[in-house]
Design an enzyme around this catalytic site. Structure first.
Site, mmCIF file in Angstrom:
data_model
loop_
_atom_site.group_PDB
_atom_site.id
_atom_site.type_symbol
_atom_site.label_atom_id
_atom_site.label_comp_id
_atom_site.label_asym_id
_atom_site.label_seq_id
_atom_site.Cartn_x
_atom_site.Cartn_y
_atom_site.Cartn_z
ATOM 1 N N SER A 107 -21.188 14.620 -34.218
ATOM 2 C CA SER A 107 -21.653 13.761 -34.943
ATOM 3 C C SER A 107 -22.011 12.389 -35.091
ATOM 4 O O SER A 107 -22.645 11.961 -35.959
ATOM 5 C CB SER A 107 -20.200 12.440 -34.737
ATOM 6 O OG SER A 107 -18.818 13.662 -34.235
ATOM 7 N N HIS A 128 -21.965 19.735 -39.918
ATOM 8 C CA HIS A 128 -20.734 18.887 -39.319
ATOM 9 C C HIS A 128 -19.205 18.903 -40.353
ATOM 10 O O HIS A 128 -19.861 18.722 -41.158
ATOM 11 C CB HIS A 128 -21.863 18.171 -39.035
ATOM 12 C CG HIS A 128 -20.958 17.153 -38.727
ATOM 13 N ND1 HIS A 128 -20.951 14.640 -39.001
ATOM 14 C CD2 HIS A 128 -20.127 16.132 -37.962
ATOM 15 C CE1 HIS A 128 -20.623 14.548 -39.005
ATOM 16 N NE2 HIS A 128 -19.530 14.961 -38.111
ATOM 17 N N GLU A 140 -21.792 18.325 -44.051
ATOM 18 C CA GLU A 140 -23.205 17.783 -43.409
ATOM 19 C C GLU A 140 -23.957 19.170 -42.502
ATOM 20 O O GLU A 140 -23.559 19.909 -41.795
ATOM 21 C CB GLU A 140 -23.255 17.012 -42.824
ATOM 22 C CG GLU A 140 -23.025 15.133 -43.602
ATOM 23 C CD GLU A 140 -22.986 14.268 -42.540
ATOM 24 O OE1 GLU A 140 -24.010 13.345 -43.288
ATOM 25 O OE2 GLU A 140 -22.760 13.906 -41.022
#
Ligand SMILES: NC(=O)c1ccc[n+]([C@@H]2O[C@H](COP(=O)([O-])OP(=O)(O)OC[C@H]3O[C@@H](n4cnc5c(N)ncnc54)[C@H](O)[C@@H]3O)[C@@H](O)[C@H]2O)c1
Length: 273
Positions: A107, A128, A140
């Site tokens: 993260s 992600h 992402e």
């Protein structure tokens, strides 16, 4: 998160090997994925035969060596830089194909730190996902200064074409795009609650009813996991040294107390009731 990533990959028709830390965690992962697939099947979102086919595509193991023949490995262990760099160094030795991609679901930890633990930094990338993975459409893709265009294309194709997710591209800064915005908001809510300014229920209600968020910031912290929330805040603070990223004392005390949110049954709210 690992279970969710394995589930959506298997549902997309890919053969998946899930490696967990120990046999008990393997058992828990297997149960979590089976339950989630059964739920999707019972609600009519997934035909029964596709549910079974997805289960048949999943292999579970506690042995990292079982990842040797993979084309793509997605790491989703605890948000701890040392644990992740050690794992990337090990994966680099184990995964045999010289083309294989080593990705991380981190993260917040800069991808370059993981890439430099391997001898193939151009094949290391961030992929992600968001929680819960089968529900949230966003991925992402995070590229480091070393990530090659081929790696970016293959990672994007996996998320966009194989999984049918919506991809956004992020540069390699702690927190990437979404958590760089989300974590200061959650930390502000924790500070507001900690100061006694408002109740947790009113803080959450304010954002749900006033801003149409699906859940309030404290309930969201419980969903993310307070240990993960703190780890992401730590990465952001280490990178930018800005006060808005500093984890408040209440968050640290709750993590030390093992009150990690939904996964331990209690965080800001009690899930055992
Ligand atoms: N929780 C979220 O909302 C969220 C969202 C996006 C990304 N992430 C990221 O995903 C990763 C995992 O987060 P999580 O919330 O699923 O954490 P978690 O603590 O719920 O799960 C971590 C899992 O990793 C396993 N594990 C730990 N060390 C391992 C090792 N060396 N080898 C194999 N397995 C190991 C644990 O047994 C556990 O099942 C973190 O990097 C986190 O930042 C989390």
């Amino acid at each position: 998160m690992g279970s969710g990533i394995a589930e959506v990959s298997a549902r997309a028709g890919l053969d998946v090997v899930v490696v967990e830390a120990n046999p008990a965690a393997v058992e828990a992962a297997q149960q979590r994925i089976t339950k989630s697939l059964d739920r999707a099947s019972a609600s009519g979102k997934l035909p029964a035969d596709e549910c079974q086919q997805a289960l048949d595509r999943l292999v579970f193991s506690a042995d990292l060596d079982d990842l040797a023949d993979r084309d793509l490995v997605i790491e989703a262990i605890v948000e701890d830089e040392k644990a992740k760099t050690e794992l990337f160094a090990a994966l680099d030795q184990i995964v045999e194909s010289s083309d294989a991609i080593l990705a991380s679901n981190t993260s917040s930890i800069p991808i370059m730190k993981l890439a430099m633990a391997t001898r193939r930094p151009e094949q290391v990338i961030g992929i992600h996902f968001f929680n819960p993975v089968p529900v949230l459409q966003l991925v992402e893709v995070v590229t480091s200064l070393h990530t090659s265009p081929t790696t970016i294309d293959r990672a994007t194709e996996y998320a966009q074409t194989d999984l049918d997710k919506r991809v956004i591209m992020s540069k390699d800064r702690a927190g990437f795009i979404v958590n760089a915005l989300l974590i200061p908001y959650i930390l502000s809510a924790i500070r507001m609650f900690e100061s006694g300014f408002a109740s947790k229920e009113d803080i959450d209600q304010g954002m749900v009813t006033g801003c149409a968020h699906p859940m309030g910031p404290l309930a969201l912290a419980d969903l993310i996991g307070l240990d993960t929330t703190q780890a992401v805040a730590d990465s952001l603070y280490e990178e930018f040294r800005e006060q808005l990223y500093a984890p408040p004392p209440l968050l640290a005390r709750m993590v030390e107390a093992g009150l990690l949110g939904r996964k331990t049954g209690r965080g800001f709210y009690d899930y055992n009731k």
